[in-house]
Design an enzyme around this catalytic site. Structure first.
Site, PDB file in Angstrom:
ATOM      1  N   CYS A 307       0.816  -1.228   0.000  1.00 40.45           N
ATOM      2  CA  CYS A 307       0.000   0.000   0.000  1.00 40.45           C
ATOM      3  C   CYS A 307       0.845   1.272   0.000  1.00 40.45           C
ATOM      4  O   CYS A 307       0.656   2.169  -0.840  1.00 40.45           O
ATOM      5  CB  CYS A 307      -0.977  -0.020   1.169  1.00 40.45           C
ATOM      6  SG  CYS A 307      -0.213   0.019   2.812  1.00 40.45           S
ATOM      7  N   HIS A 355      -2.610   1.101   6.753  1.00 34.91           N
ATOM      8  CA  HIS A 355      -2.986   1.043   5.337  1.00 34.91           C
ATOM      9  C   HIS A 355      -3.188   2.456   4.804  1.00 34.91           C
ATOM     10  O   HIS A 355      -3.559   3.374   5.542  1.00 34.91           O
ATOM     11  CB  HIS A 355      -4.275   0.230   5.157  1.00 34.91           C
ATOM     12  CG  HIS A 355      -4.603  -0.042   3.719  1.00 34.91           C
ATOM     13  ND1 HIS A 355      -3.796  -0.812   2.903  1.00 34.91           N
ATOM     14  CD2 HIS A 355      -5.631   0.371   2.933  1.00 34.91           C
ATOM     15  CE1 HIS A 355      -4.321  -0.873   1.701  1.00 34.91           C
ATOM     16  NE2 HIS A 355      -5.431  -0.154   1.688  1.00 34.91           N
ATOM     17  N   HIS A 367      -5.706   1.802  -4.528  1.00 30.55           N
ATOM     18  CA  HIS A 367      -4.842   1.270  -3.465  1.00 30.55           C
ATOM     19  C   HIS A 367      -4.446  -0.166  -3.763  1.00 30.55           C
ATOM     20  O   HIS A 367      -5.054  -0.841  -4.606  1.00 30.55           O
ATOM     21  CB  HIS A 367      -5.522   1.375  -2.095  1.00 30.55           C
ATOM     22  CG  HIS A 367      -6.680   0.444  -1.894  1.00 30.55           C
ATOM     23  ND1 HIS A 367      -6.981  -0.123  -0.673  1.00 30.55           N
ATOM     24  CD2 HIS A 367      -7.631  -0.030  -2.743  1.00 30.55           C
ATOM     25  CE1 HIS A 367      -8.058  -0.883  -0.764  1.00 30.55           C
ATOM     26  NE2 HIS A 367      -8.471  -0.846  -2.010  1.00 30.55           N
TER      27      HIS A 367
END
Length: 395
Positions: A307, A355, A367
């Protein structure tokens, strides 16, 4: 008189019929098999909802461990570079120390050959702390200027070499700690992913179908939230546009009447065409080009990403350098409310900031979601509104 009545056979009576012992055993076995067939699954087996929650938690923990792995990896690389530099420095200083020692030795040899040896000089070469020896015995008063310079150089080189050796030793210890942290984080990621895969492999086809239905329902709810946010942002943009128009009209009116306007007609938020807007557009274009590439923990491209590796690479393509991990990226800009998020902003998730995604507008982001998935567009509400930690506009 003896009885001629036959003895009653052993067994049980079923519906008024006598049954022998063997038949009784057979009926008992049938009853047990029937009970087993109708029995419910073991209470130890988790429900589908429990499996889903457990897998989600494991992926989230793996994501958090991945960021720790990234941080440890970055720290290890920096520390190794520092250690290499210190060791090179120590080697150079050791050579200079040896040269200084050799020069002092040449003075002692020359004095010995001329019969003017100074006993203290020989002792000096064996001393652990030359400067202390000189201070105590006032040897410096009996040395020539060149000899004094050589002694000073020797003392300085010895002191600096010992200092650098201590620094190198401490840095090596820190490097070892960083390497251990790296191994621990890597092991944690692997264990979490292995456990998640094991849980999923134990699901039946029916359970997997139900799990997919649950995921679809989540996505629908996330899409609804994203639509609400997009509508809210559109209303804000329209209000801002009207404000700017009114400010411009007011400026024109003041100019026509010879007055002076205090309004600027400017907006605090970046608009398309500004430097920030252009950079955000480049970051989004880069991220969109990565869609479909696999999530791989610790990866920074070009073939796969995690990420934070994706967001770092996206903004790098726009000429902006972001830190490697989410814990640092969250401080690399200005925090704004979710309702004021703009394309290019970074959206962080969960209390442990494990994240991050790149906001592209209309409640959507690009993402790298989790292991086993691919870079994709998805609602920022994919895991519920409460999962959003913050939104940051890169500096």
């Amino acid at each position: 008189m003896a009885s001629h009545r036959k003895s009653r056979p052993t067994g049980t009576r079923v519906a008024g019929i006598r049954t022998p012992a063997l038949a009784t055993a057979a009926l008992t076995s049938v009853a047990l098999l029937s009970q087993t067939a109708n029995a419910t699954p073991s209470d130890d087996r988790p429900t589908l909802e429990e499996v889903e929650k457990k897998v989600d938690d494991l992926y989230r923990q793996a994501g958090s461990a991945t960021e720790k792995y990234n941080a440890a990896k970055e720290k290890t690389a920096k520390q190794r570079k520092k250690v290499d530099g210190l060791l090179d420095d120590v080697a150079q200083r050791t050579q200079k120390l040896n040269d200084a020692r050799q020069e002092l030795g040449s003075f002692a040899s020359a004095q010995y050959r001329t019969g003017a040896a100074v006993p203290e000089t020989a002792t000096l070469l064996l001393a652990d702390s030359p400067q202390d020896y000189f201070d105590q015995n006032q040897l410096m008063d009996r040395l020539t200027g060149r000899q004094k310079s050589a002694v000073d150089d020797y003392v300085t080189q010895q002191s600096e070499t010992m200092k650098k050796r201590r620094e190198a030793t401490e840095s090596l210890e820190t490097l070892t700690e960083s390497q251990n942290d790296l191994k621990t984080a890597k092991s944690t990621v692997q264990k979490k992913l292995a456990t998640a895969r094991e849980l999923l492999s134990e699901l039946t086809a029916e359970e997997k179908a139900r799990l997919a239905a649950i995921e679809k329902k989540k996505q629908q709810e996330a899409a609804r939230k994203a639509a609400e946010l997009a509508k809210q942002q559109a209303a804000q943009e329209e209000a801002e546009r009207k404000r700017q128009e009114e400010a411009a009209q007011q400026q024109g009116s003041d100019a026509g009447s010879g007055g002076t306007s205090t309004g600027t007609g400017s907006s605090d938020s970046p608009t398309p065409g500004t430097s920030t807007g252009t950079k955000a557009g480049k970051a989004i274009a880069f991220a969109r080009a990565q869609i479909g590439k696999p999530y791989v923990w610790g990866a920074t491209g070009p073939d796969s990403y995690d990420c934070s590796g994706l967001t770092q690479a996206a903004w790098k393509a726009a000429g902006v350098t972001l830190p490697r991990v989410t814990y640092d990226q969250v401080d690399a800009g200005t925090t704004v409310p979710v309702s004021q998020a703009q394309p290019g902003d970074l959206v962080f998730f969960y209390d442990d900031i494990s994240h991050v995604g790149l906001y592209i507008g209309d409640g959507m982001m690009i993402h790298a979601p989790k292991p086993g998935a691919y870079v994709r567009e998805e609602s920022i509400f994919y895991d519920g509104e409460s999962s959003i930690y913050s939104v940051v506009r890169p500096a």
